[in-house]
Design an enzyme around this catalytic site. Structure first.
Site, PDB file in Angstrom:
ATOM      1  N   SER A  40       0.580  -1.416   0.052  1.00 42.46           N
ATOM      2  CA  SER A  40      -0.190  -0.014  -0.507  1.00 42.46           C
ATOM      3  C   SER A  40       1.141   1.065  -0.159  1.00 42.46           C
ATOM      4  O   SER A  40       1.769   1.097   0.807  1.00 42.46           O
ATOM      5  CB  SER A  40      -0.616  -0.159   1.358  1.00 42.46           C
ATOM      6  OG  SER A  40      -1.680   1.138   1.443  1.00 42.46           O
ATOM      7  N   ASN A  72      -8.235 -10.081  -3.374  1.00 43.05           N
ATOM      8  CA  ASN A  72      -7.838 -11.629  -3.810  1.00 43.05           C
ATOM      9  C   ASN A  72      -7.110 -12.207  -3.059  1.00 43.05           C
ATOM     10  O   ASN A  72      -6.878 -13.555  -3.400  1.00 43.05           O
ATOM     11  CB  ASN A  72      -6.406 -10.353  -4.759  1.00 43.05           C
ATOM     12  CG  ASN A  72      -7.981 -10.545  -6.357  1.00 43.05           C
ATOM     13  OD1 ASN A  72      -8.631 -10.260  -6.822  1.00 43.05           O
ATOM     14  ND2 ASN A  72      -6.901  -8.629  -6.922  1.00 43.05           N
ATOM     15  N   ALA A  88      -1.415  -5.730   7.672  1.00 40.25           N
ATOM     16  CA  ALA A  88      -0.889  -3.582   7.869  1.00 40.25           C
ATOM     17  C   ALA A  88      -1.999  -3.644   7.702  1.00 40.25           C
ATOM     18  O   ALA A  88      -2.047  -2.415   6.888  1.00 40.25           O
ATOM     19  CB  ALA A  88       0.427  -3.888   6.679  1.00 40.25           C
ATOM     20  N   TYR A 142      -7.185   6.373   2.018  1.00 35.45           N
ATOM     21  CA  TYR A 142      -6.133   5.489   2.872  1.00 35.45           C
ATOM     22  C   TYR A 142      -6.996   5.108   4.345  1.00 35.45           C
ATOM     23  O   TYR A 142      -7.330   3.407   4.347  1.00 35.45           O
ATOM     24  CB  TYR A 142      -5.149   5.900   3.473  1.00 35.45           C
ATOM     25  CG  TYR A 142      -3.667   5.636   3.797  1.00 35.45           C
ATOM     26  CD1 TYR A 142      -3.238   3.863   3.632  1.00 35.45           C
ATOM     27  CD2 TYR A 142      -3.615   5.350   5.459  1.00 35.45           C
ATOM     28  CE1 TYR A 142      -2.185   3.488   3.743  1.00 35.45           C
ATOM     29  CE2 TYR A 142      -2.509   4.551   6.272  1.00 35.45           C
ATOM     30  CZ  TYR A 142      -2.261   3.648   5.158  1.00 35.45           C
ATOM     31  OH  TYR A 142      -1.623   2.840   6.328  1.00 35.45           O
ATOM     32  N   TYR A 186     -13.797 -13.325   6.536  1.00 41.52           N
ATOM     33  CA  TYR A 186     -13.234 -14.071   6.108  1.00 41.52           C
ATOM     34  C   TYR A 186     -13.170 -15.322   6.894  1.00 41.52           C
ATOM     35  O   TYR A 186     -12.860 -16.466   7.460  1.00 41.52           O
ATOM     36  CB  TYR A 186     -11.893 -13.761   4.672  1.00 41.52           C
ATOM     37  CG  TYR A 186     -12.346 -13.796   3.841  1.00 41.52           C
ATOM     38  CD1 TYR A 186     -13.097 -12.888   3.341  1.00 41.52           C
ATOM     39  CD2 TYR A 186     -12.265 -14.860   2.803  1.00 41.52           C
ATOM     40  CE1 TYR A 186     -13.608 -12.817   2.125  1.00 41.52           C
ATOM     41  CE2 TYR A 186     -12.165 -15.135   1.443  1.00 41.52           C
ATOM     42  CZ  TYR A 186     -12.804 -14.167   0.813  1.00 41.52           C
ATOM     43  OH  TYR A 186     -12.893 -14.363  -0.281  1.00 41.52           O
TER      44      TYR A 186
END
Ligand code: UDP
Length: 330
Positions: A78, A102, A117, A148, A162
């Site tokens: 990032s 992804n 992170a 951000y 997830y």
């Protein structure tokens, strides 16, 4: 650990490259991935040719394919400085959201543990001080930092989804201001900005009245915290940072002393939504990981200053230093 394979995204960046070093040294097979927009291949050049290291140039905002087994994914790709995400806001949003999606898909497929992170920016301009993990934050979604902050907040949300929905093994590190060798001299962040100015014989630019605070963690401490978190079994967010808080004006004085520059502090306007205070509460990291920072600011700054001094002079005089113009590597 030779049979354990770890994918590190953002591998050519500041933190990513230090993670590559640590995991290679620990005997893991490291697959380093970076699209080299803000990262620099020089940061990992010394690992090329190592039998446990391979590099893939790829933007993780697009479908990610890694052949073979994968045991761990560390998602550190990032843009990470305010002027970076002002310059490339859409890429910043995409790597935190689509990129994370992804990589979560890849982790699920490979049954890998995924560590993201995240950042102290999820707390925005905090109204609670110091910031504990159960503080929900004060973020302006449509301000300049929103791209951000909201990407990182989404990143935490989808990672947790997830975990709860797919049973994926996940970790969330909330990283506070970190510094050390391999920061980009021209990335606009306060430490490279001040040291660069001192080395060029320019005045140090303090934004606002300099009473805003930050708490700076040396990179080796940060990497140790990440390493311990990955090998814990703790799935909720953990702050990783150094609670030693300082005002930016005091920090400028420290850099003036460290570098021996004869230059002065000049004051410039405070950027919009610039947090007025920031300090991690790290009780959780201590309880769960037995982690706390070991390197004082005096020690860490000395090492970092030596690193910046050792860079070729042309790095120091890159036209685009500390400006909004053309600073992205082509
Ligand atoms: N800052 C400053 N002068 C500079 C660059 C930054 O006074 O040349 C200030 C900035 O306004 C902020 C603090 O230093 O209050 C830390 O900024 P940085 O960009 O390093 O990271 P942030 O913690 O804001 O994400």
């Amino acid at each position: 650990m030779g049979n354990k394979r770890v994918l590190i995204t953002g591998a050519a960046g500041f933190l990513g490259s230090h993670l590559c070093d640590r995991f290679v040294n620990e005997g893991f097979a490291v697959i380093a991935m970076d699209n080299l927009i803000t990262g620099d291949i020089k940061n990992i050049e010394h690992l090329f040719g190592h039998r446990n290291f391979e590099f893939i140039e790829h933007d993780v905002s697009n479908y990610v394919h890694v052949p073979g087994a994968l045991h761990y994914i560390l998602h550190f790709a990032s843009p990470a400085s305010p002027i970076d995400y002002l310059k490339i806001p859409i890429q910043t949003l995409k790597v935190g959201s689509l990129g994370t999606h992804n990589l979560l898909g890849l982790a699920k497929d490979k049954k890998a543990t995924m560590l993201i992170a995240s950042t102290s920016e999820v707390y925005g301009d905090p109204t609670v001080h110091p910031q504990p993990e159960d503080y929900y934050g004060n973020v302006n979604p449509v301000g300049p930092r929103g791209v951000y902050d909201e990407a990182k907040r989404f990143q935490e949300a989808i990672t947790m989804a997830y975990h709860t929905f797919h049973g994926l093994d996940t970790r969330i590190a909330r990283i506070f201001n970190t510094y050390g060798p391999r920061m980009r001299l021209n990335d606009g962040r306060v430490l490279p900005a001040f040291i660069g100015q001192a080395l060029r014989g320019e005045n140090l630019t303090v934004f606002g009245d300099g009473t805003q605070t930050r708490s700076f963690c040396y990179v080796d401490d940060l990497i140790e915290g990440i390493y311990r978190l990955l090998f814990s079994d703790y799935v909720h967010p953990v702050n990783i940072g150094n609670p030693a808080e300082i005002t930016i004006a005091e920090f400028a004085e420290e850099i003036i002393k460290l570098t021996g520059t004869k230059q002065k502090i000049i004051y410039q306007p405070l950027p919009k939504d610039d947090p007025l205070q920031r300090q991690p509460k790290i009780d959780k990291a201590w309880e769960i990981l037995g982690w706390e920072p070991q390197v004082s600011r005096a020690e860490g700054l000395k090492i970092t200053y030596e690193y910046f001094k050792s860079l070729p002079p042309e790095d120091l005089y890159k036209k685009e230093h500390n400006t909004f113009e053309g600073y992205i590597k082509k």
